[in-house]
Structure formats: C-alpha cells, structure tokens
Scaffold this motif. Sequence first.
Motif, PDB file in Angstrom:
ATOM      1  N   VAL A  26       0.837  -1.200   0.000  1.00 37.67           N
ATOM      2  CA  VAL A  26       0.000   0.000   0.000  1.00 37.67           C
ATOM      3  C   VAL A  26       0.873   1.253   0.000  1.00 37.67           C
ATOM      4  N   SER A  27       1.927   1.279   0.805  1.00 33.80           N
ATOM      5  CA  SER A  27       2.832   2.439   0.853  1.00 33.80           C
ATOM      6  C   SER A  27       3.533   2.663  -0.484  1.00 33.80           C
ATOM      7  N   ALA A  28       3.919   1.570  -1.146  1.00 35.03           N
ATOM      8  CA  ALA A  28       4.590   1.686  -2.443  1.00 35.03           C
ATOM      9  C   ALA A  28       3.697   2.343  -3.488  1.00 35.03           C
ATOM     10  N   HIS A  29       2.389   2.252  -3.282  1.00 35.54           N
ATOM     11  CA  HIS A  29       1.430   2.862  -4.202  1.00 35.54           C
ATOM     12  C   HIS A  29       0.915   4.201  -3.694  1.00 35.54           C
ATOM     13  N   GLY A  30       1.566   4.744  -2.658  1.00 34.80           N
ATOM     14  CA  GLY A  30       1.202   6.060  -2.134  1.00 34.80           C
ATOM     15  C   GLY A  30      -0.008   6.049  -1.229  1.00 34.80           C
ATOM     16  N   GLY A  31      -0.374   4.897  -0.716  1.00 34.50           N
ATOM     17  CA  GLY A  31      -1.557   4.786   0.131  1.00 34.50           C
ATOM     18  C   GLY A  31      -1.225   4.734   1.609  1.00 34.50           C
ATOM     19  N   VAL A  32      -2.281   4.561   2.398  1.00 34.01           N
ATOM     20  CA  VAL A  32      -2.161   4.520   3.859  1.00 34.01           C
ATOM     21  C   VAL A  32      -3.003   3.367   4.380  1.00 34.01           C
ATOM     22  N   ILE A  33      -2.460   2.618   5.344  1.00 33.24           N
ATOM     23  CA  ILE A  33      -3.201   1.549   6.022  1.00 33.24           C
ATOM     24  C   ILE A  33      -3.654   2.087   7.371  1.00 33.24           C
ATOM     25  N   PRO A  39     -14.796  -3.201  19.177  1.00 33.71           N
ATOM     26  CA  PRO A  39     -15.307  -3.795  20.407  1.00 33.71           C
ATOM     27  C   PRO A  39     -16.492  -4.726  20.137  1.00 33.71           C
ATOM     28  N   PRO A  40     -16.656  -5.797  20.846  1.00 34.04           N
ATOM     29  CA  PRO A  40     -15.870  -6.156  22.019  1.00 34.04           C
ATOM     30  C   PRO A  40     -14.607  -6.946  21.680  1.00 34.04           C
ATOM     31  N   HIS A  41     -14.446  -7.374  20.417  1.00 32.69           N
ATOM     32  CA  HIS A  41     -13.265  -8.159  20.062  1.00 32.69           C
ATOM     33  C   HIS A  41     -12.788  -7.766  18.680  1.00 32.69           C
ATOM     34  N   GLY A  42     -11.505  -7.818  18.478  1.00 31.60           N
ATOM     35  CA  GLY A  42     -10.949  -7.698  17.138  1.00 31.60           C
ATOM     36  C   GLY A  42     -10.536  -6.303  16.725  1.00 31.60           C
ATOM     37  N   THR A  43     -10.124  -6.225  15.495  1.00 31.89           N
ATOM     38  CA  THR A  43      -9.616  -5.001  14.898  1.00 31.89           C
ATOM     39  C   THR A  43     -10.125  -4.924  13.471  1.00 31.89           C
ATOM     40  N   VAL A  44     -10.395  -3.703  13.014  1.00 29.76           N
ATOM     41  CA  VAL A  44     -10.799  -3.479  11.628  1.00 29.76           C
ATOM     42  C   VAL A  44      -9.654  -2.779  10.919  1.00 29.76           C
ATOM     43  N   PHE A  45      -9.188  -3.362   9.815  1.00 32.85           N
ATOM     44  CA  PHE A  45      -8.116  -2.774   9.024  1.00 32.85           C
ATOM     45  C   PHE A  45      -8.693  -2.248   7.723  1.00 32.85           C
ATOM     46  N   GLY A  46      -8.134  -1.153   7.257  1.00 30.75           N
ATOM     47  CA  GLY A  46      -8.554  -0.583   5.987  1.00 30.75           C
ATOM     48  C   GLY A  46      -7.375   0.073   5.306  1.00 30.75           C
TER      49      GLY A  46
END
Length: 58
Positions: A26-33, A39-46
């Motif tokens: 993503v960084s190589a293409h100029g993007g951002v993660i 809550p109550p569990h986990g993580t959301v990535f985008g």
Amino acid sequence: FYTWNPGAADSRRGLGLGLALCKSIVSAHGGVITARDNPPHGTVFGFTLPLEEVKLHE
C-alpha cells in the motif's frame, strides 16, 4: 514479528508478516493503512490509495 494467541482460529501458526507485507504494498502505491478497535473483540483494518487517471498507450 510475532503471533498473539496462536491457539485461536484454526491452530495454524503464521509468521506474522501479512500486515507488514500489506503495508509495504500500500505504501509503495502512495496509500495509507489504518487500524481501529472493533469492540468487544478484534480489529478493523482498511486502506486508501490515491486515485489517478491511467493513460493507455494507443
């Protein structure tokens, strides 16, 4: 890199490189993660990528 709670999910251990590879691509293409708590569990990535016009050679 490490795997937290290796007994969860299907019990197969990974190397913990998935997010590092995604960030590099993503960084190589100029993007951002991004990551946020889910809550109550986990993580959301985008991720976001810049929008550019692609010119085709005719």
